[in-house]
Design an enzyme around this catalytic site. Structure first.
Site, PDB file in Angstrom:
ATOM      1  N   GLY A  40     -14.703 -29.152  80.293  1.00 16.36           N
ATOM      2  CA  GLY A  40     -15.667 -29.248  79.198  1.00 16.36           C
ATOM      3  C   GLY A  40     -16.911 -28.444  79.510  1.00 16.36           C
ATOM      4  N   GLY A  69     -13.639 -26.584  70.709  1.00 13.48           N
ATOM      5  CA  GLY A  69     -14.336 -27.818  70.362  1.00 13.48           C
ATOM      6  C   GLY A  69     -13.439 -29.039  70.415  1.00 13.48           C
ATOM      7  N   HIS A 138     -12.393 -36.551  74.009  1.00 11.18           N
ATOM      8  CA  HIS A 138     -12.667 -37.985  74.047  1.00 11.18           C
ATOM      9  C   HIS A 138     -11.565 -38.842  73.452  1.00 11.18           C
ATOM     10  CE1 HIS A 138     -17.294 -37.486  74.635  1.00 11.18           C
ATOM     11  NE2 HIS A 138     -16.597 -37.277  75.737  1.00 11.18           N
TER      12      HIS A 138
HETATM   13  N1  SAH Z   1     -20.245 -30.253  79.771  1.00  9.63           N
HETATM   14  C1  SAH Z   1     -20.724 -29.742  78.500  1.00  9.63           C
HETATM   15  C2  SAH Z   1     -20.242 -30.545  77.308  1.00  9.63           C
HETATM   16  C3  SAH Z   1     -18.750 -30.523  77.079  1.00  9.63           C
HETATM   17  S1  SAH Z   1     -18.343 -31.048  75.437  1.00  9.63           S
HETATM   18  C4  SAH Z   1     -22.243 -29.684  78.503  1.00  9.63           C
HETATM   19  O1  SAH Z   1     -22.876 -29.967  79.518  1.00  9.63           O
HETATM   20  O2  SAH Z   1     -22.831 -29.343  77.481  1.00  9.63           O
HETATM   21  C5  SAH Z   1     -16.606 -31.177  75.520  1.00  9.63           C
HETATM   22  C6  SAH Z   1     -15.862 -29.843  75.583  1.00  9.63           C
HETATM   23  O3  SAH Z   1     -14.523 -30.136  75.946  1.00  9.63           O
HETATM   24  C7  SAH Z   1     -15.795 -29.072  74.267  1.00  9.63           C
HETATM   25  O4  SAH Z   1     -16.405 -27.820  74.421  1.00  9.63           O
HETATM   26  C8  SAH Z   1     -14.282 -28.922  73.992  1.00  9.63           C
HETATM   27  O5  SAH Z   1     -13.885 -27.640  73.521  1.00  9.63           O
HETATM   28  C9  SAH Z   1     -13.664 -29.177  75.351  1.00  9.63           C
HETATM   29  N2  SAH Z   1     -12.333 -29.740  75.317  1.00  9.63           N
HETATM   30  C10 SAH Z   1     -11.899 -30.822  74.607  1.00  9.63           C
HETATM   31  N3  SAH Z   1     -10.610 -31.061  74.854  1.00  9.63           N
HETATM   32  C11 SAH Z   1     -10.210 -30.119  75.752  1.00  9.63           C
HETATM   33  C12 SAH Z   1      -8.956 -29.829  76.383  1.00  9.63           C
HETATM   34  N4  SAH Z   1      -7.866 -30.575  76.153  1.00  9.63           N
HETATM   35  N5  SAH Z   1      -8.890 -28.771  77.216  1.00  9.63           N
HETATM   36  C13 SAH Z   1      -9.971 -27.997  77.440  1.00  9.63           C
HETATM   37  N6  SAH Z   1     -11.181 -28.224  76.881  1.00  9.63           N
HETATM   38  C14 SAH Z   1     -11.293 -29.270  76.037  1.00  9.63           C
HETATM   39 MG    MG Z   2     -20.234 -35.302  77.459  1.00  5.49          MG
END
Ligand code: SAH
Ligand code: MG
Length: 204
Positions: A40, A69, A138
C-alpha cells in the site's frame, strides 16, 4: 527520528505524524535483519517516512501497490479523490504521484516501487524481510491474503506493522483488526507498540 526530506503534510494520504514516527522506529528495529517492504503505497506518504529510515541506515524499502486504488478509493466511495483518476483509461492511477513524491524527497535510490497485486508478488518473493508494513486493501480477502502471503517472508525477529486497526467497529472496518488479532493469537508475534490505528509487533 529520521529527518523527513519534504513536508509530508503535502502528500495525499491518511497517516499521521505520530504513526509515521512509530513506523520509523519499527523499521529501524528490524532493519538489520533484511530490507523493508510495505503493501500500500498510494501517493507515498508512508514511503517517505520509511524511505528516510532506509536512506539513514543504508537499506531499502520496497513499496508495493497495483496503484488502482482500494475499494473505498473508487468513484462513489468515501475515500475517492477525483484528482487521482486517469481519464484516458478510466481507472485510478496513483503511480505518477508516488514517483513525484519519491523524486521530490530524493528517495529514488532508497525506495523501490513495485507495481503489482500483493498476492501475485508474495507468492514469488524470496528475500527475507526485516520489516513489513501492511496497509493495503481493507476487504477480508485482501487483509488476510496480505497476512498469509507476506508474514512468512518476515525474518525471525523481524517487525510487522499493521495500519487501520480499529478495535471498535464504529471507528472503521474490521479486517486489519482481524489480522492483528490473528497475529497475536498465533503466538508467533508479540506486541511492541500501539499508536492510534497502527500496531507494531515483533516476530519470534
Ligand atoms: N501507505 C499509504 C496508504 C495506502 S492506501 C500512505 O501512507 O499513504 C492503500 C493502497 O493499497 C491503495 O493505494 C491501493 O491501491 C493498494 N492496494 C489495495 N489492495 C491491493 C492489492 N491487493 N495489491 C496491491 N495494492 C493494493
Ligand atoms: Mg492505511
Amino acid at each position: 527520528m529520521f529527518e523527513l526530506p519534504i513536508d509530508v503534510d503535502e502528500i495525499k494520504g491518511f497517516l499521521d505524524a505520530a504513526e509515521g514516527s512509530a513506523l520509523q522506529r519499527a523499521f529501524r528495529a528490524g532493519a538489520a535483519l533484511g530490507p523493508g517492504l510495505e503493501i500500500g503505497a498510494y501517493c507515498g506518504k508512508s514511503a517517505v517516512w520509511l524511505g528516510a529510515v532506509a536512506k539513514g541506515l543504508g537499506t531499502t524499502l520496497f513499496s508495493v501497490d497495483h496503484h488502482r486504488g482500494s475499494e473505498e478509493n473508487q468513484p462513489g466511495w468515501e475515500y475517492h479523490d477525483p484528482d487521482l483518476w486517469d481519464h484516458s483509461v478510466g481507472a485510478m492511477d496513483t503511480l505518477p504521484h508516488l514517483r513525484r513524491t519519491l523524486r521530490q524527497a530524493g528517495l529514488e535510490d532508497h525506495v523501490i516501487p513495485v507495481v503489482a497485486k500483493s498476492a501475485a508478488l508474495a507468492s514469488l518473493w524470496r528475500t527475507p524481510l526485516g520489516f513489513l508494513f501492511i496497509d493495503g486493501g481493507h476487504t477480508m480477502e485482501a487483509a488476510l491474503g496480505d497476512y498469509r502471503g507476506w508474514t512468512p517472508h518476515l525474518a525471525p525477529g523481524g517487525v510487522l506493522a499493521i495500519h487501520d486497526v480499529f478495535p471498535d467497529p464504529a471507528d472503521g472496518g474490521r479486517p486489519p483488526f482481524e489480522i492483528y488479532q490473528r497475529a497475536l493469537a498465533s503466538d508467533l508475534f508479540c506486541e511492541v507498540e500501539a499508536v492510534k490505528s497502527l500496531r507494531v509487533l515483533r516476530k519470534q
